[in-house]
Structures are given as C-alpha cells and as structure tokens.
Write a protein that holds these residues in place. Structure first.
Motif, mmCIF file in Angstrom:
data_model
loop_
_atom_site.group_PDB
_atom_site.id
_atom_site.type_symbol
_atom_site.label_atom_id
_atom_site.label_comp_id
_atom_site.label_asym_id
_atom_site.label_seq_id
_atom_site.Cartn_x
_atom_site.Cartn_y
_atom_site.Cartn_z
ATOM 1 N N ASN A 159 36.609 23.378 -40.003
ATOM 2 C CA ASN A 159 37.659 23.974 -39.178
ATOM 3 C C ASN A 159 37.003 24.761 -38.057
ATOM 4 O OD1 ASN A 159 39.742 22.814 -40.758
ATOM 5 N ND2 ASN A 159 39.467 24.439 -42.267
ATOM 6 N N ASP A 160 37.264 26.082 -37.953
ATOM 7 C CA ASP A 160 36.637 26.845 -36.873
ATOM 8 C C ASP A 160 35.406 27.625 -37.328
ATOM 9 O OD1 ASP A 160 37.896 28.827 -38.336
ATOM 10 O OD2 ASP A 160 38.644 29.894 -36.577
ATOM 11 N N ALA A 161 34.941 27.416 -38.566
ATOM 12 C CA ALA A 161 33.766 28.126 -39.095
ATOM 13 C C ALA A 161 32.508 27.273 -38.933
ATOM 14 C CB ALA A 161 33.971 28.459 -40.564
ATOM 15 N N ILE A 162 31.419 27.936 -38.502
ATOM 16 C CA ILE A 162 30.122 27.284 -38.321
ATOM 17 C C ILE A 162 29.089 28.073 -39.108
ATOM 18 C CG2 ILE A 162 28.328 26.635 -36.659
ATOM 19 C CD1 ILE A 162 30.541 26.854 -34.480
ATOM 20 N N TRP A 163 28.173 27.361 -39.779
ATOM 21 C CA TRP A 163 27.041 28.024 -40.419
ATOM 22 C C TRP A 163 25.853 27.091 -40.354
ATOM 23 C CZ3 TRP A 163 31.170 25.956 -42.864
ATOM 24 C CH2 TRP A 163 30.948 25.000 -43.852
ATOM 25 N N LEU A 167 27.864 32.555 -32.130
ATOM 26 C CA LEU A 167 27.090 32.653 -33.359
ATOM 27 C C LEU A 167 26.422 34.016 -33.479
ATOM 28 C CD1 LEU A 167 25.114 29.275 -33.055
ATOM 29 C CD2 LEU A 167 27.088 29.694 -34.539
ATOM 30 N N LEU A 168 26.220 34.440 -34.710
ATOM 31 C CA LEU A 168 25.308 35.519 -35.042
ATOM 32 C C LEU A 168 24.163 34.878 -35.816
ATOM 33 C CD1 LEU A 168 27.808 38.264 -36.224
ATOM 34 C CD2 LEU A 168 26.542 38.189 -34.059
ATOM 35 N N TYR A 169 22.945 35.351 -35.599
ATOM 36 C CA TYR A 169 21.801 34.761 -36.286
ATOM 37 C C TYR A 169 20.823 35.840 -36.708
ATOM 38 C CZ TYR A 169 19.916 35.213 -31.547
ATOM 39 O OH TYR A 169 19.544 35.700 -30.311
ATOM 40 N N HIS A 170 20.057 35.528 -37.728
ATOM 41 C CA HIS A 170 18.964 36.399 -38.154
ATOM 42 C C HIS A 170 17.853 35.537 -38.732
ATOM 43 C CE1 HIS A 170 21.555 36.205 -41.791
ATOM 44 N NE2 HIS A 170 20.396 36.042 -42.396
ATOM 45 N N MET A 202 12.157 31.377 -41.650
ATOM 46 C CA MET A 202 13.477 31.052 -42.190
ATOM 47 C C MET A 202 14.529 31.810 -41.388
ATOM 48 S SD MET A 202 14.848 32.048 -46.010
ATOM 49 C CE MET A 202 13.234 31.625 -46.615
ATOM 50 N N GLY A 203 15.628 31.114 -41.059
ATOM 51 C CA GLY A 203 16.710 31.759 -40.333
ATOM 52 C C GLY A 203 18.061 31.211 -40.747
ATOM 53 N N ASN A 204 19.096 32.028 -40.537
ATOM 54 C CA ASN A 204 20.470 31.634 -40.845
ATOM 55 C C ASN A 204 21.371 31.986 -39.673
ATOM 56 O OD1 ASN A 204 20.489 30.820 -43.799
ATOM 57 N ND2 ASN A 204 19.401 32.757 -43.845
ATOM 58 N N GLN A 205 22.462 31.210 -39.549
ATOM 59 C CA GLN A 205 23.455 31.450 -38.506
ATOM 60 C C GLN A 205 24.850 31.351 -39.100
ATOM 61 O OE1 GLN A 205 22.473 29.444 -34.645
ATOM 62 N NE2 GLN A 205 21.133 28.292 -35.999
ATOM 63 N N VAL A 206 25.754 32.113 -38.539
ATOM 64 C CA VAL A 206 27.162 32.023 -38.890
ATOM 65 C C VAL A 206 27.954 32.257 -37.604
ATOM 66 C CG1 VAL A 206 27.378 34.467 -39.539
ATOM 67 C CG2 VAL A 206 28.953 32.787 -40.501
ATOM 68 N N GLY A 207 29.059 31.539 -37.460
ATOM 69 C CA GLY A 207 29.817 31.708 -36.237
ATOM 70 C C GLY A 207 31.160 31.022 -36.306
ATOM 71 N N ARG A 208 31.739 30.844 -35.114
ATOM 72 C CA ARG A 208 33.064 30.230 -35.044
ATOM 73 C C ARG A 208 33.216 29.444 -33.744
ATOM 74 N NH1 ARG A 208 36.922 35.406 -33.668
ATOM 75 N NH2 ARG A 208 35.784 36.025 -31.805
ATOM 76 N N VAL A 209 34.141 28.513 -33.811
ATOM 77 C CA VAL A 209 34.532 27.740 -32.636
ATOM 78 C C VAL A 209 35.481 28.618 -31.828
ATOM 79 C CG1 VAL A 209 35.657 25.639 -31.823
ATOM 80 C CG2 VAL A 209 34.312 25.590 -33.946
ATOM 81 N N THR A 210 35.236 28.728 -30.514
ATOM 82 C CA THR A 210 36.080 29.576 -29.674
ATOM 83 C C THR A 210 36.903 28.786 -28.664
ATOM 84 O OG1 THR A 210 34.214 29.931 -28.174
ATOM 85 C CG2 THR A 210 34.565 31.573 -29.918
ATOM 86 N N GLY A 211 36.641 27.489 -28.542
ATOM 87 C CA GLY A 211 37.371 26.634 -27.610
ATOM 88 C C GLY A 211 37.047 25.187 -27.895
ATOM 89 N N ALA A 212 37.546 24.300 -27.074
ATOM 90 C CA ALA A 212 37.345 22.866 -27.297
ATOM 91 C C ALA A 212 35.872 22.486 -27.337
ATOM 92 C CB ALA A 212 38.055 22.061 -26.213
ATOM 93 N N ASP A 213 35.030 23.186 -26.556
ATOM 94 C CA ASP A 213 33.598 22.881 -26.556
ATOM 95 C C ASP A 213 32.742 24.154 -26.540
ATOM 96 O OD1 ASP A 213 34.078 23.755 -23.982
ATOM 97 O OD2 ASP A 213 33.065 22.076 -23.001
ATOM 98 N N THR A 214 33.302 25.269 -26.993
ATOM 99 C CA THR A 214 32.556 26.534 -26.985
ATOM 100 C C THR A 214 32.480 27.142 -28.382
ATOM 101 O OG1 THR A 214 34.557 27.753 -26.385
ATOM 102 C CG2 THR A 214 33.090 27.073 -24.582
#
Length: 121
Positions: A39-43, A68-71, A53-65
């Motif tokens: 859906n609109d969740a990204i990881w 993300l937050l990352y560490h 090692m790194g991880n990201q979490v974020g969301r879809v904000t538009g049709a192509d945008t």
C-alpha cells in the motif's frame, strides 16, 4: 493519506537498487538497497561498501514520490540517521530509477542529492 501507490509498488516492491550517483553520501559502489512496498508503506535494507548494515522505512506521498527515514552502522562503527524525499522513474532501458534529496539527522551534518538504478540480475 490517500495516494495512488500502484506505480511505486510496481516499480519498487521486492526490487534491488545500486548507486548511480552519490558524491556527498556514504553509499557507493557495492552498496545494494532492497525495498518492499505494501500500500503506502515502504521498508528496506541496505549494505555494502562503507555500510555494514542499514534500514529504511517510509511512505508513498504521490503517484511517483516517496519519503524515507534511514539509519545505518558503517564498517568503521559509526551510527548515522537521516531523511530523504525521492522520485521514482524509469530509464531508457526500462529500469526503475530513484532520485533523492536527503539530509542527516544524527551522526553527521549536511546532505545532498543521490540517484539509484534498479539492479537487474
């Protein structure tokens, strides 16, 4: 938030990316990013090069945008965190591209722009 996530889902879900350009950042040759989208969740995860090692979490904000937050933890033992806002595109070869504006939140200062291209195996 109601967005049309189908293009981002189709172009990013269960796909891997490599760095195309990132002169100011830590990721570089050898860093691989792997994303999942629901859906609109990204990881995702990333590692290689200077990144242990790194991880990201974020969301879809538009049709192509996306945003993300990352560490990560580096091979030198540094712990860093940051934010990014990006655009999902397609190159002439049909591979998915990601273009970001980003900045550090912890462990470093500054920011920059970076670009990534789908790693086709």
């Amino acid at each position: 938030m109601e967005t049309n996530c189908s293009q981002v889902n189709e172009r990013m879900n269960n796909r891997r990316f490599t760095v195309a350009g990132n002169t100011q950042g830590l990721s570089g040759a050898g860093t691989i990013f792997h994303y999942s989208v629901e859906n609109d969740a990204i990881w995702g995860t990333y590692q290689g090069g200077r990144i242990r090692m790194g991880n990201q979490v974020g969301r879809v904000t538009g049709a192509d945008t996306i945003e993300l937050l990352y560490h990560c933890i580096t091979v030198e033992g540094e712990i860093l965190a940051g934010w990014s806002r990006g655009t999902v595109g397609i190159d002439r070869a049909g591979r998915t591209t990601l273009s970001f504006v980003w900045g550090w939140l912890s462990g470093a200062t500054g920011g920059g722009e970076s670009s990534y291209v789908e790693l086709v195996v």
